[in-house]
Design an enzyme around this catalytic site. Sequence first.
Site, PDB file in Angstrom:
ATOM      1  N   GLU A 128       0.833  -1.219   0.000  1.00 24.25           N
ATOM      2  CA  GLU A 128       0.000   0.000   0.000  1.00 24.25           C
ATOM      3  C   GLU A 128       0.868   1.270   0.000  1.00 24.25           C
ATOM      4  O   GLU A 128       0.534   2.268  -0.641  1.00 24.25           O
ATOM      5  CB  GLU A 128      -0.927  -0.056   1.230  1.00 24.25           C
ATOM      6  CG  GLU A 128      -1.894   1.085   1.408  1.00 24.25           C
ATOM      7  CD  GLU A 128      -3.042   1.124   0.400  1.00 24.25           C
ATOM      8  OE1 GLU A 128      -2.858   0.712  -0.744  1.00 24.25           O
ATOM      9  OE2 GLU A 128      -4.106   1.635   0.779  1.00 24.25           O
ATOM     10  N   THR A 181      -4.540   9.467  -4.361  1.00 21.13           N
ATOM     11  CA  THR A 181      -4.540   9.570  -2.904  1.00 21.13           C
ATOM     12  C   THR A 181      -3.464  10.556  -2.453  1.00 21.13           C
ATOM     13  O   THR A 181      -3.700  11.394  -1.588  1.00 21.13           O
ATOM     14  CB  THR A 181      -4.269   8.179  -2.279  1.00 21.13           C
ATOM     15  OG1 THR A 181      -5.305   7.309  -2.699  1.00 21.13           O
ATOM     16  CG2 THR A 181      -4.228   8.229  -0.777  1.00 21.13           C
TER      17      THR A 181
HETATM   18  P1  ADP Z   1      -7.335   3.862  -4.296  1.00 22.39           P
HETATM   19  O1  ADP Z   1      -7.732   4.773  -3.162  1.00 22.39           O
HETATM   20  O2  ADP Z   1      -8.482   3.592  -5.228  1.00 22.39           O
HETATM   21  O3  ADP Z   1      -6.661   2.628  -3.845  1.00 22.39           O
HETATM   22  P2  ADP Z   1      -4.827   5.084  -4.808  1.00 22.39           P
HETATM   23  O4  ADP Z   1      -4.629   6.435  -5.420  1.00 22.39           O
HETATM   24  O5  ADP Z   1      -4.536   4.903  -3.376  1.00 22.39           O
HETATM   25  O6  ADP Z   1      -6.316   4.644  -5.161  1.00 22.39           O
HETATM   26  O7  ADP Z   1      -3.959   3.995  -5.574  1.00 22.39           O
HETATM   27  C1  ADP Z   1      -3.895   3.960  -6.921  1.00 22.39           C
HETATM   28  C2  ADP Z   1      -2.426   4.024  -7.342  1.00 22.39           C
HETATM   29  O8  ADP Z   1      -1.766   2.816  -6.959  1.00 22.39           O
HETATM   30  C3  ADP Z   1      -2.324   4.143  -8.825  1.00 22.39           C
HETATM   31  O9  ADP Z   1      -1.230   4.989  -9.121  1.00 22.39           O
HETATM   32  C4  ADP Z   1      -2.021   2.722  -9.265  1.00 22.39           C
HETATM   33  O10 ADP Z   1      -1.277   2.648 -10.472  1.00 22.39           O
HETATM   34  C5  ADP Z   1      -1.178   2.206  -8.101  1.00 22.39           C
HETATM   35  N1  ADP Z   1      -1.241   0.746  -7.955  1.00 22.39           N
HETATM   36  C6  ADP Z   1      -0.191  -0.083  -7.909  1.00 22.39           C
HETATM   37  N2  ADP Z   1      -0.593  -1.349  -7.798  1.00 22.39           N
HETATM   38  C7  ADP Z   1      -1.929  -1.352  -7.771  1.00 22.39           C
HETATM   39  C8  ADP Z   1      -2.909  -2.369  -7.661  1.00 22.39           C
HETATM   40  N3  ADP Z   1      -2.595  -3.658  -7.581  1.00 22.39           N
HETATM   41  N4  ADP Z   1      -4.187  -1.991  -7.636  1.00 22.39           N
HETATM   42  C9  ADP Z   1      -4.541  -0.682  -7.737  1.00 22.39           C
HETATM   43  N5  ADP Z   1      -3.659   0.330  -7.836  1.00 22.39           N
HETATM   44  C10 ADP Z   1      -2.352   0.001  -7.859  1.00 22.39           C
END
Ligand code: ADP
Length: 308
Positions: A128, A181
């Site tokens: 994360e 985020t």
């Molecule tokens: P959310 O709150 O929907 O999880 P975030 O902004 O925290 O969205 O996370 C999205 C970011 O994390 C994007 O830049 C995405 O490319 C990256 N990311 C890396 N691996 C993953 C994954 N397995 N699933 C979703 N997002 C991912």
Amino acid sequence: MKEIKVFSPASVSNISCGFDVLGFAMEGLGDIISLKKIDKKGVFIKNISGFNIPLDVKKNTATVALLAFLEKLDYSYGFEISIEKNIKPGSGLGSSAASAAGSVYAANMILGEPFTLNQLVEFAMQGELISSESAPADNIASSLFGGIVLVDNFTKYKVINLPIPQDIFAVIHHPLISVSTSESRNQLPNKVLLKNASDQLTNIASFVHSLHTNNIDLMKLSLNDHLVQNQREDLFPYFKKIKNISNEMGSLCCSISGSGPSIFSLVSGYKLAEKIKLDIDKGFIKMGVKFNSYLSTFGSQGARVLQF
Ligand code: ADP
């Protein structure tokens, strides 16, 4: 066992008064992770379908979490992973967290559960943190534990499952715009007024009490945020209109999920929840904003095995 398929749910974090520390698992929406134990050492991505996410194992939250998991073991094998990416990244519905949680949950099941769910939170958090440096553990804890969670972000991510109140439903709307985020968190104040902190403490304590006593009036009073909502509201131009619709219809609260853009309302009773969902749907249509909407139990099941 060599192969497994698991479902890892999307989640709503913050729950109004619990900035960074409260969350709940959603029903219906989630990523599907297929994991295979292989002889070759390391972690490999076999296939990604659905929404676009990184193919690089060092940049994907699922594989970074798996590597953190393996690091704690004396291992000579590896994992091949396929991800059915159903939760849109940047939705505020714990997309990155669901993949990270699902992958370590799957690995733990394949190996005969060497780790507790609490330990899995630590590994999943390594993933994360790739998506956002300051990510709290509320989404990861929701996806892994299910239900409604209270998480301590500072003491090894200790997680407490709170009681699930009777007959409360979550209406969730995801406007189809992306918000990172990290960017959304950069808008937040570094300092808060003592009065606001004190009001927030009262609210979160009352909210937890309301869950233990199934006191819906108290729940409604406590579902207010004094730390970040004002700053966040301005980021999402449609939010105030939707909140008005939700409040006028008699929801318990309407607030931003995680860093947005998704918003959720908590509602007492299924029939009213259906009505509120439809009215908010209409509100978005009127504003010309594309969206997905969901009606979920408030605190659904966490990561689970679909197939061995
Ligand atoms: P959310 O709150 O929907 O999880 P975030 O902004 O925290 O969205 O996370 C999205 C970011 O994390 C994007 O830049 C995405 O490319 C990256 N990311 C890396 N691996 C993953 C994954 N397995 N699933 C979703 N997002 C991912």
